[in-house]
Structures are given as C-alpha cells and as structure tokens.
Design a protein around this motif. Structure first.
Motif, PDB file in Angstrom:
ATOM      1  N   PHE A  82       0.848  -1.183   0.000  1.00 10.37           N
ATOM      2  CA  PHE A  82       0.000   0.000   0.000  1.00 10.37           C
ATOM      3  C   PHE A  82       0.885   1.234   0.000  1.00 10.37           C
ATOM      4  CE2 PHE A  82      -1.184   3.334   2.966  1.00 10.37           C
ATOM      5  CZ  PHE A  82      -2.412   3.749   2.499  1.00 10.37           C
ATOM      6  N   ARG A  83       0.440   2.262  -0.688  1.00  7.36           N
ATOM      7  CA  ARG A  83       1.106   3.562  -0.562  1.00  7.36           C
ATOM      8  C   ARG A  83       0.068   4.666  -0.711  1.00  7.36           C
ATOM      9  NH1 ARG A  83       2.507   1.964  -5.863  1.00  7.36           N
ATOM     10  NH2 ARG A  83       2.563   3.656  -7.352  1.00  7.36           N
ATOM     11  N   VAL A  84       0.367   5.798  -0.112  1.00  4.86           N
ATOM     12  CA  VAL A  84      -0.561   6.921  -0.153  1.00  4.86           C
ATOM     13  C   VAL A  84      -0.507   7.581  -1.525  1.00  4.86           C
ATOM     14  CG1 VAL A  84      -0.473   7.332   2.343  1.00  4.86           C
ATOM     15  CG2 VAL A  84       1.124   8.534   0.820  1.00  4.86           C
ATOM     16  N   LYS A  85      -1.551   8.307  -1.817  1.00  2.69           N
ATOM     17  CA  LYS A  85      -1.669   9.010  -3.092  1.00  2.69           C
ATOM     18  C   LYS A  85      -0.422   9.861  -3.340  1.00  2.69           C
ATOM     19  CE  LYS A  85      -4.738  12.257  -5.452  1.00  2.69           C
ATOM     20  NZ  LYS A  85      -5.989  13.013  -5.312  1.00  2.69           N
ATOM     21  N   GLY A  86       0.157   9.720  -4.510  1.00  2.64           N
ATOM     22  CA  GLY A  86       1.312  10.509  -4.906  1.00  2.64           C
ATOM     23  C   GLY A  86       2.660   9.958  -4.483  1.00  2.64           C
ATOM     24  N   ALA A  87       2.684   8.944  -3.636  1.00  4.78           N
ATOM     25  CA  ALA A  87       3.962   8.376  -3.181  1.00  4.78           C
ATOM     26  C   ALA A  87       4.540   7.463  -4.259  1.00  4.78           C
ATOM     27  CB  ALA A  87       3.781   7.601  -1.886  1.00  4.78           C
ATOM     28  N   PRO A  88       5.856   7.474  -4.420  1.00  6.93           N
ATOM     29  CA  PRO A  88       6.474   6.586  -5.405  1.00  6.93           C
ATOM     30  C   PRO A  88       6.451   5.131  -4.938  1.00  6.93           C
ATOM     31  CG  PRO A  88       8.163   7.755  -4.184  1.00  6.93           C
ATOM     32  CD  PRO A  88       6.844   8.314  -3.737  1.00  6.93           C
ATOM     33  N   LEU A  89       6.639   4.219  -5.870  1.00  7.62           N
ATOM     34  CA  LEU A  89       6.651   2.788  -5.579  1.00  7.62           C
ATOM     35  C   LEU A  89       7.665   2.448  -4.487  1.00  7.62           C
ATOM     36  CD1 LEU A  89       5.247   0.199  -6.584  1.00  7.62           C
ATOM     37  CD2 LEU A  89       7.105  -0.055  -8.225  1.00  7.62           C
ATOM     38  N   SER A  90       8.758   3.166  -4.424  1.00  4.29           N
ATOM     39  CA  SER A  90       9.800   2.903  -3.428  1.00  4.29           C
ATOM     40  C   SER A  90       9.351   3.216  -2.000  1.00  4.29           C
ATOM     41  CB  SER A  90      11.065   3.704  -3.756  1.00  4.29           C
ATOM     42  OG  SER A  90      10.773   5.093  -3.734  1.00  4.29           O
ATOM     43  N   GLU A  91       8.235   3.943  -1.836  1.00  2.00           N
ATOM     44  CA  GLU A  91       7.738   4.297  -0.506  1.00  2.00           C
ATOM     45  C   GLU A  91       6.524   3.456  -0.097  1.00  2.00           C
ATOM     46  OE1 GLU A  91       7.214   8.523  -0.099  1.00  2.00           O
ATOM     47  OE2 GLU A  91       9.220   8.894  -0.862  1.00  2.00           O
ATOM     48  N   MET A  92       6.423   2.282  -0.659  1.00  2.00           N
ATOM     49  CA  MET A  92       5.318   1.386  -0.350  1.00  2.00           C
ATOM     50  C   MET A  92       5.495   0.781   1.043  1.00  2.00           C
ATOM     51  SD  MET A  92       4.262  -2.139  -2.316  1.00  2.00           S
ATOM     52  CE  MET A  92       4.277  -1.319  -3.872  1.00  2.00           C
ATOM     53  N   GLU A  93       4.389   0.651   1.757  1.00  2.00           N
ATOM     54  CA  GLU A  93       4.362  -0.163   2.971  1.00  2.00           C
ATOM     55  C   GLU A  93       4.059  -1.572   2.489  1.00  2.00           C
ATOM     56  OE1 GLU A  93       1.826   1.132   6.151  1.00  2.00           O
ATOM     57  OE2 GLU A  93       2.301   3.236   5.756  1.00  2.00           O
ATOM     58  N   LEU A  94       4.822  -2.540   2.950  1.00  2.00           N
ATOM     59  CA  LEU A  94       4.650  -3.911   2.482  1.00  2.00           C
ATOM     60  C   LEU A  94       3.836  -4.740   3.462  1.00  2.00           C
ATOM     61  CD1 LEU A  94       8.230  -4.657   1.132  1.00  2.00           C
ATOM     62  CD2 LEU A  94       6.158  -4.260  -0.209  1.00  2.00           C
ATOM     63  N   ALA A  95       3.082  -5.674   2.921  1.00  2.00           N
ATOM     64  CA  ALA A  95       2.363  -6.641   3.746  1.00  2.00           C
ATOM     65  C   ALA A  95       3.408  -7.565   4.366  1.00  2.00           C
ATOM     66  CB  ALA A  95       1.387  -7.439   2.883  1.00  2.00           C
ATOM     67  N   ILE A  96       3.416  -7.661   5.692  1.00  2.00           N
ATOM     68  CA  ILE A  96       4.487  -8.432   6.335  1.00  2.00           C
ATOM     69  C   ILE A  96       4.407  -9.920   6.002  1.00  2.00           C
ATOM     70  CG2 ILE A  96       4.799  -6.736   8.156  1.00  2.00           C
ATOM     71  CD1 ILE A  96       3.534  -8.747  10.082  1.00  2.00           C
ATOM     72  N   ALA A  97       3.239 -10.401   5.621  1.00  2.00           N
ATOM     73  CA  ALA A  97       3.108 -11.817   5.274  1.00  2.00           C
ATOM     74  C   ALA A  97       3.835 -12.178   3.988  1.00  2.00           C
ATOM     75  CB  ALA A  97       1.634 -12.192   5.164  1.00  2.00           C
ATOM     76  N   THR A  98       4.302 -11.201   3.225  1.00  2.00           N
ATOM     77  CA  THR A  98       4.994 -11.489   1.973  1.00  2.00           C
ATOM     78  C   THR A  98       6.477 -11.808   2.171  1.00  2.00           C
ATOM     79  OG1 THR A  98       5.443  -9.144   1.556  1.00  2.00           O
ATOM     80  CG2 THR A  98       3.421 -10.067   0.603  1.00  2.00           C
ATOM     81  N   PHE A  99       6.992 -11.632   3.390  1.00  2.00           N
ATOM     82  CA  PHE A  99       8.416 -11.915   3.608  1.00  2.00           C
ATOM     83  C   PHE A  99       8.661 -13.413   3.700  1.00  2.00           C
ATOM     84  CE2 PHE A  99       8.307  -7.471   4.401  1.00  2.00           C
ATOM     85  CZ  PHE A  99       9.503  -7.042   3.858  1.00  2.00           C
ATOM     86  N   ASP A 100       9.768 -13.851   3.120  1.00  2.00           N
ATOM     87  CA  ASP A 100      10.109 -15.265   3.039  1.00  2.00           C
ATOM     88  C   ASP A 100      10.897 -15.761   4.240  1.00  2.00           C
ATOM     89  OD1 ASP A 100       8.916 -15.276   0.518  1.00  2.00           O
ATOM     90  OD2 ASP A 100      10.814 -14.873  -0.507  1.00  2.00           O
TER      91      ASP A 100
END
Length: 135
Positions: A82-100
């Motif tokens: 998820f990221r807020v409107k206008g934020a670049p892809l690099s500033e995404m908050e990640l779903a913690i369940a996606t970590f390996d």
C-alpha cells in the motif's frame, strides 16, 4: 553491509529485498485493507531500500477512491503493499506476510478499528486507534 530481507508473492513471479523496517507496524482494520487482504485486517510495515529483484512487470495497481494505491501480483493476486496518493513505488508499505524469512518487526497497534469486522475480537494489549494513528 546491511542485512537484506527477501520477500515474494505467492507464485514467486515478484520478489524483492529491503534493508530495514519502520519501528511502527499496524494491523489495519479499514474495509479496503480487509477486502484487499481477504482477512480481518491487513498488517503492513514501512520499509527501507525496497528493491524489486524480479517480476516488477507483474505488479498491478488498484487506486481506491481516496487515492491510496494498492499493489498486487497480476499473476497470483498476492497483496503486496500500500502507498498513499502521490507516493512513489519505493515508498510502499509492504504486507508483512509477503516476507520469506523471519523479520525483526513487532506489531504495535490496531488502526481504523471503527471499521473492523464485527466478528473480529481484539484480545491483546496493542494500542488501538479508531481512525489512523495519533502521532
């Protein structure tokens, strides 16, 4: 050299690394997070130095009515972040369940609990916020 934490989507088409995490990570109970993650809440964390290793061309975005951008794998549908409107892809908050692998993150709050599912009972000692986090 900084440790890198690897994550990926369900099918493995998309993979990424980060070098660190925000000290604030919350279970978000807003209706959009619940629907996006298909669960009682979405658990997201801000990250540092997000690098897409593979499959960035598999990323698809849904822009919600409030402008928030939700990113997922177009192959398997995994909710990535998820990221807020206008934020670049690099500033995404990640779903913690996606970590390996295990990550050094502790959930510290429930947010947007005014919108939580009525069947979800909060039975822990985490801070609780009816809307967003009070800073």
């Amino acid at each position: 050299m900084a440790k890198k934490y690897k994550g990926s989507c369900l099918c493995g088409a998309v993979s990424f690394t980060v070098t660190g995490f925000s000290d604030r990570a919350a279970n978000c109970h807003c209706s959009m997070c619940r629907k996006f993650h298909g669960a009682a809440y979405g658990t997201l964390v801000g990250v540092f130095n997000l690098k897409w290793l593979t499959g960035s061309f598999h990323l698809k975005e849904f822009i919600s009515p409030n402008g928030a951008v939700r990113t997922f794998c177009k192959e398997c549908g995994s909710s990535l972040g998820f990221r807020v409107k206008g934020a670049p892809l690099s500033e995404m908050e990640l779903a913690i369940a996606t970590f390996d692998e295990a990550i050094p993150v502790e959930i510290d709050a429930h947010i947007y609990i005014d919108y939580k599912a009525d069947w979800c009972k909060l039975q822990d000692n985490l801070s609780k916020f009816g809307e967003g986090r009070v800073v």
